[in-house]
Design an enzyme around this catalytic site. Sequence first.
Site, PDB file in Angstrom:
ATOM      1  N   CYS A 274       0.884  -1.177   0.000  1.00 46.51           N
ATOM      2  CA  CYS A 274       0.000   0.000   0.000  1.00 46.51           C
ATOM      3  C   CYS A 274       0.919   1.224   0.000  1.00 46.51           C
ATOM      4  CB  CYS A 274      -0.910   0.001   1.220  1.00 46.51           C
ATOM      5  SG  CYS A 274      -1.761  -1.581   1.495  1.00 46.51           S
ATOM      6  N   GLY A 278       4.544   7.145  -1.036  1.00 44.11           N
ATOM      7  CA  GLY A 278       5.849   6.711  -1.482  1.00 44.11           C
ATOM      8  C   GLY A 278       7.021   7.047  -0.586  1.00 44.11           C
ATOM      9  N   ASP A 298      -0.262   0.366  -5.410  1.00 42.70           N
ATOM     10  CA  ASP A 298      -1.349   1.158  -4.827  1.00 42.70           C
ATOM     11  C   ASP A 298      -2.575   1.060  -5.721  1.00 42.70           C
ATOM     12  OD1 ASP A 298      -1.515   3.275  -2.413  1.00 42.70           O
ATOM     13  OD2 ASP A 298      -2.887   3.866  -4.014  1.00 42.70           O
ATOM     14  N   CYS A 403      -0.613   3.692  11.486  1.00 37.13           N
ATOM     15  CA  CYS A 403      -0.460   4.905  12.304  1.00 37.13           C
ATOM     16  C   CYS A 403      -1.672   5.012  13.221  1.00 37.13           C
ATOM     17  CB  CYS A 403      -0.288   6.146  11.435  1.00 37.13           C
ATOM     18  SG  CYS A 403      -1.599   6.376  10.211  1.00 37.13           S
TER      19      CYS A 403
END
Length: 556
Positions: A274, A278, A298, A403
């Site tokens: 994913c 970048g 992606d 995250c």
Amino acid sequence: MTDLTCDPAAEPAEKSPAGKSKKIPQPKDRPKPAGDIATDVYAAAAECLDAVVSGRASVNSAIFSSPFPEKRFLLAMTQKTLDHLKPLKQIIYNSKVLLEEPRLTKNMAYVIAFDMLFGEMREARGVARMMFKFSARLKESLAKYLADNNVKDITQLKPETPKSAIYPRYVRVNTLKATTEEVIKVLEAERFKLEEYEAGEISQKTFLKKLRSFRPTTFFRDYHVPDMLVFHPTVMFHGHHLEKSGKVVLQDKASCLPSLLLNPPPGSTVIDACAAPGMKTSHLAALMENDGKIFAVDIHPERCKTMEGLLKHFGTTCTEAVNLDFVQISADDERYSEATHILVDPTCSGSGVTNKLRNSKKKNRKTAEADKQRLQKLKGLQATLLKHAMSFPKVERIVYSTCSLNMEEDEEVVQEAIKAFASTFVVRPYSKVLPRWKGSGKPRYAVGPNCLRSFPEKHRTNGFFVAVIERFTSADAEAAQNGSAEAPEDAVAASLTEDVEKEKPTPSANGEKPSSGSKKKRKRKGEVATEHWSAGPGFQAEESAGGSAGKKKRNN
């Protein structure tokens, strides 16, 4: 923390000449706003501002997702409007512009007003023409605001400081274009001062203490991540010549940890499942010294196209952007089946991102239920991606990261995937690669202690979760047979059995089982050390509910 929400209730209704209340039209009552977000910077900035103040995205994420091509210009416009949002809200309200121009949304008015009053607008262009006719009125409203706040001119208006600004500014040196020493030399010529220290002589705690108070002209080498420099929160690198040339990458420290833990050697075949935007892909290319092959996958065409340009800017030559859904890539496809390292960093709730501004309103039961359902959907998607990565025949190491600080997206996803491939993969301790890092996952999960976690307040960076998953080798099997190590499936099973045993009620002295009301929750070993899990009563309540559900499932 600055209130960046646009709550209609916070702005009282206007009074008409007859004395009757005249409510300012809200965005949902207005016609579709004018302006093409792909060509008009004001329309694009208004769209980004709306995403940020509503909590749908962080500033960087909103900018990257916008179709407007000039990202630096768009970032400057959006960020500066956010910095001055408090006076802009009052100025627009007092000027009554929104009453007379129904095509304007609030956020579009804030963006245009900023450029008219604080920026360098000399003539109206694009959607700004709708507000340019109110120039005199806006200037009068600004003068009134300055007088009411005892401010002489706009230069004395200090930008609002969001909570995220208390965290340091991280800059990764792109070793494909420059060495860390070369970058340090350039910065020192610009009057920055490097504060040296011996990493082997200080602890993580001592280093992080340094980051709580240091001068704006001082910077450090990072304690954990090689080739990363740490600056004062007020230092801005957007537009700096080092950033424009691609010699440095503006990347948060926590975002570098997944690539660092995957650590593919030069010559490897790697899949970034994913990959957009970048940043991690470029970091992997630097670690591999541009030697090998990285498939940057992606699903989104626009993001993939933008990523391709970004990777070229950073000087990567071993990367290939692939616009596909990772789960649609067959593990037997000869083009990808040689992959030995896979990074899975899927879409997540982003609950660990420090500059993701959220709506200040308390969540009602309906909103809380919607969030819970969204987490379960995310968890299902994340587990599917991770399990698919495990199906590649030659993969040796997989890193799963988010995250997020939610257990549903982190330990629970990893534990589910490990159970599905129990005889094939094992979660390795992150400390084998990052021995200096102190901060692990929830010990109530069998995989938790081996996983890495970063926490904003503790580590001075975004909240992140990283798990290192490796193929179960013949050496592991031999060690397990000799009793010097546990096979991964036995380790998980043993941990779950231990948890169930701990949760069984202890008979009282007269042999009777204690009533449910007299039960006390037993602390698991090591739980005291995870002070960073105290996320408030709501989080603890969800955790307890999750624990009970898990116990019931295991007993069944």
